[in-house]
Scaffold this active site. Structure first.
Site: not given
Ligand code: SAJ
Length: 427
Positions: A262
């Site tokens: 995503c």
């Molecule tokens: N990450 C960071 N710092 C942060 C948050 C995440 O480095 O503060 C990294 C994570 O380690 C990972 C990547 O970014 O490698 C993505 O992490 P994520 O928490 O955003 O997880 P995703 O990719 O599963 O994103 C999903 C998304 N949901 C959809 O697309 C429907 C996103 O919209 C959400 O915001 C996210 O989950 C969420 O909030 O957990």
């Protein structure tokens, strides 16, 4: 009874199929993966996700998973596409799966049915890519012979608080009637707001904005982490401090990189589309560049610590904790761990990898074997199993440097054992 076909039974399609089954729909699940079909028909989740494992156990025989499109699409009032929309090696949108799915549906969907795309796409995709496929099969969505809409998926794998049942949704349609029908469908299966937007492009743009917002905010804290590291400031403490402001601040956290299908992908969908329209997203590209620099930055931190103790990265035995792109999931797509591993190998290090959620990706039996064979550790994924490791084992196995790529280990305790600790923006 109303019937629905979900095309694509992954982390988006499967929860949706379960929800429709729970709400009295006759549910077909269409996928190309025979193994996945077999597991689902036995009530077993092909995805290591507690929520899905539980749901499927209780919905055995309530979801008719099949590889045969003729069996399901012609009999469905609602058809929803939930296939992956990745990027290719040049970070250009790869709509192969979407176009294939649209073609399979277009040749079989019955008149008057509701056809929804949930996959994440750039603004204009349904009108410019999906509708032409429908027209090729004799449909006229602008005349509502099928009702075509977009409702971007919002599944957050592993999130126990926000699940498909209670997540608000936005919908947009090729026609107003299509948007109304799509809104009615989602209102019939979820307990959350369903907002109808004025156009299908607005709905497509909504999801891209949500995820691009997250990517640029992560890039912001990653850059701050690099800066604060030079100043000897602990960024976690500063984020905690800034979070005491009850408005206008939203914490994000620095790390060893941004993975997943995503956040690390969606910005490129907008960047590429905007380029076609003559706009250059320099800020979004800079954010992607910063986030993509974090794996090599993480290794730079290790090299700096090795230099201080007159050690070299070449032939160093480095243990990598975590392959999944984020904590407590088994998904490795776009995971920064692979960049870290490749860079280490290119520098001549011996790399040992353990991820309790990705066993087939690990090259050691377990955490203990990783410790036995490593001199230095890089934590790349904040699985709970790593957050709760017995740190005394590090001392026992003479680990001398720990790079905490998710700032999730007990820095003080590690230092008290005489082990060098460095986090991301946390020296
Ligand atoms: N990450 C960071 N710092 C942060 C948050 C995440 O480095 O503060 C990294 C994570 O380690 C990972 C990547 O970014 O490698 C993505 O992490 P994520 O928490 O955003 O997880 P995703 O990719 O599963 O994103 C999903 C998304 N949901 C959809 O697309 C429907 C996103 O919209 C959400 O915001 C996210 O989950 C969420 O909030 O957990």
């Amino acid at each position: 009874m109303k019937s629905v076909t979900i095309v694509g039974l992954g982390y988006v399609g499967l929860p949706l199929a379960c929800l429709c089954a729970e709400n009295g729909f006759k549910v077909y699940g269409l996928d190309i993966d025979k193994n996945k079909i077999e597991l689902i028909n036995k009530g077993i989740s092909p995805i290591d996700d507690g929520y899905l494992i539980n749901k499927l156990k209780n919905l055995k025989n309530k979801i008719n998973a099949t590889v045969n499109a003729d069996e399901c699409i012609p009999n469905s009032n609602v058809v929803i596409i939930c296939v992956p929309t990745p990027v290719d090696k040049n970070n250009a949108p790869d709509l192969t799966a979407l176009i294939k799915a649209a073609s399979i549906v277009s040749g079989r969907i019955k008149k008057g049915a509701l056809f929804i795309v949930e996959s994440t796409i750039y603004p204009g995709t349904v009108e410019e890519v999906v509708v032409p496929v429908l027209k090729k099969h004799g449909h006229e969505p602008e005349k509502n012979d099928v009702f075509v809409a977009h409702c971007p998926e919002r599944i957050d794998p592993g999130n126990k608080k926000w699940v498909i049942e209670n997540l608000p949704r936005v919908v947009g349609g090729i026609t107003k009637e299509a948007a109304i029908k799509a809104a009615e469908f989602y209102k019939s299966i979820i307990n959350a707001d369903v907002i109808m937007l004025s156009s299908i492009k607005a709905a497509e743009a909504t999801k891209i904005m949500e995820n691009t917002f997250r990517d640029v905010n992560i890039a912001f804290v990653n850059e701050m982490a690099k800066s604060f590291d030079k100043a000897g400031i602990d960024i976690l403490e500063v984020i905690r401090g800034a979070s005491t402001k009850p408005f206008a601040f939203m914490p994000h956290y620095p790390g060893a990189g941004v993975g997943g299908h995503c956040i690390s992908v969606d910005p490129y969908y907008l960047i590429e589309k905007a380029k076609q329209l003559g706009f250059h997203h320099k800020f979004l590209l800079l954010a992607r560049e910063i986030n993509n620099s974090m794996p090599s930055y993480t290794i730079e931190l290790l090299e700096n610590e090795l230099n201080k103790i007159n050690k070299k990265i070449e032939k160093a035995k480095v243990g990598i904790l975590g392959l999944a792109y984020k904590g407590n999931v088994d998904d490795i797509r776009e995971s920064p761990s692979f960049d870290i591993i490749n860079i280490l190998k290119a520098k001549g290090a011996d790399v040992f990898v353990f991820d309790p959620h990705v066993k087939n990706g690990s090259n050691v039996r377990d955490f203990d074997e990783l410790l036995q064979r490593s001199q230095y550790l890089i934590l790349a994924t904040d699985h709970n199993e790593f957050r709760n490791i017995d740190l005394n084992k590090l001392k026992k196995h003479k680990i001398s440097v720990v790079i905490d790529g998710r700032n999730c280990l007990d820095r003080e305790k590690i230092r008290q054992m005489g082990i060098i600790y460095h986090g991301i923006g946390r020296s």
